[in-house]
Design an enzyme around this catalytic site. Structure first.
Site, PDB file in Angstrom:
ATOM      1  CB  CYS A  77      -0.990  -0.066   1.147  1.00 48.48           C
ATOM      2  SG  CYS A  77      -2.445   0.910   0.801  1.00 48.48           S
ATOM      3  CG  HIS A 170      -2.967  -3.295   3.947  1.00 54.80           C
ATOM      4  ND1 HIS A 170      -1.959  -2.722   4.673  1.00 54.80           N
ATOM      5  CD2 HIS A 170      -3.618  -2.285   3.332  1.00 54.80           C
ATOM      6  CE1 HIS A 170      -1.997  -1.406   4.518  1.00 54.80           C
ATOM      7  NE2 HIS A 170      -2.983  -1.113   3.704  1.00 54.80           N
ATOM      8  CD  GLU A 172      -0.238  -5.682   6.018  1.00 49.49           C
ATOM      9  OE1 GLU A 172      -0.066  -6.204   4.903  1.00 49.49           O
ATOM     10  OE2 GLU A 172      -0.618  -4.499   6.147  1.00 49.49           O
TER      11      GLU A 172
HETATM   12  N1  GLN Z   1      -3.622   6.298   1.039  1.00 52.12           N
HETATM   13  C1  GLN Z   1      -2.381   6.055   1.702  1.00 52.12           C
HETATM   14  C2  GLN Z   1      -1.252   6.880   1.101  1.00 52.12           C
HETATM   15  O1  GLN Z   1      -1.471   7.628   0.246  1.00 52.12           O
HETATM   16  C3  GLN Z   1      -2.033   4.598   1.682  1.00 52.12           C
HETATM   17  C4  GLN Z   1      -3.013   3.818   2.528  1.00 52.12           C
HETATM   18  C5  GLN Z   1      -2.472   2.568   3.126  1.00 52.12           C
HETATM   19  O2  GLN Z   1      -1.247   2.333   3.236  1.00 52.12           O
HETATM   20  N2  GLN Z   1      -3.373   1.737   3.568  1.00 52.12           N
HETATM   21  O3  GLN Z   1      -0.145   6.786   1.492  1.00 52.12           O
END
Ligand code: GLN
Length: 199
Positions: A77, A170, A172
């Site tokens: 992410c 994610h 995890e």
């Molecule tokens: N929207 C977040 C960002 O821009 C990422 C979200 C996440 O890691 N769950 O960094």
């Protein structure tokens, strides 16, 4: 083998459980010198603008790109955003480890989080896994050396380039260990595709 988890911000704790399950030792990395001791690194989810700020302040950029020349990095992410080459936000300075362009929060405000079952493909091994997206980034462009591991309704959401893996979701949070395994124990995943029978 010891794997580091970047612990500046975000959901870094959850990754220790997955590494435990794979029999890998882990350390939380808060300073660049701690990279010396490890065989792979996880950049967890969180907030990429905050990660940028903290990584600049702690002088992580050069240390991490040097590390990435030798050893694997897995980003989830916000971690994927940090590994990209181009990000559509002026407050994010990515590391440029994956030849991809990324749109932060690309799935829109209305769908902040959702879980789906998706097939992923790794080394000719195909497996259906649950994946959770939380204000996830969209991968809008991939360069030639980038392998696509999974797609969500036609949108690329998991990629591999060389030894590095980047995920928009994610694993995890769902106890999915296949990406950690592939990044840090690379020869442990073998093909489960049906082989053609010899004539
Ligand atoms: N929207 C977040 C960002 O821009 C990422 C979200 C996440 O890691 N769950 O960094």
């Amino acid at each position: 083998m010891k794997i580091g988890i970047l612990a500046l911000q975000g959901d870094y704790e959850k990754h220790t459980g997955i590494l435990d399950e794979l029999g890998l030792d882990s350390i939380l990395v808060r300073y660049p010198f701690e990279l010396i001791d490890i065989e792979g690194l996880i950049i967890p989810g969180g907030e990429s603008t905050t990660l940028t700020h903290l990584m600049k302040r702690m002088n992580f950029y050069k240390a991490m790109t040097d590390f990435a020349n030798e050893k694997p990095i897995l980003g989830t992410c916000a971690g994927l955003i940090m590994m990209a080459k181009v990000v559509n936000h002026h407050l994010v300075k990515p590391l440029g480890l994956l030849d991809i362009e990324v749109d932060r929060n690309g799935y829109g405000r209305q769908i902040h989080s959702f879980t789906e079952n998706l097939p992923v493909q790794l080394n000719n091994h195909i497996e259906k896994i649950p994946v959770t997206f939380i204000r996830a980034p969209k991968i809008t462009k991939t360069g030639e050396g980038v392998e696509i591991l999974a797609e969500y309704h036609g949108e690329i959401c998991a990629v591999k380039q060389g030894k590095h893996i980047g995920l928009a979701f994610h694993p995890e949070l769902d106890g999915v260990s296949i990406f950690h395994k592939s990044a840090f124990i690379p020869n442990s995943i073998s093909s489960n595709k049906e082989k053609p029978h010899a004539a």
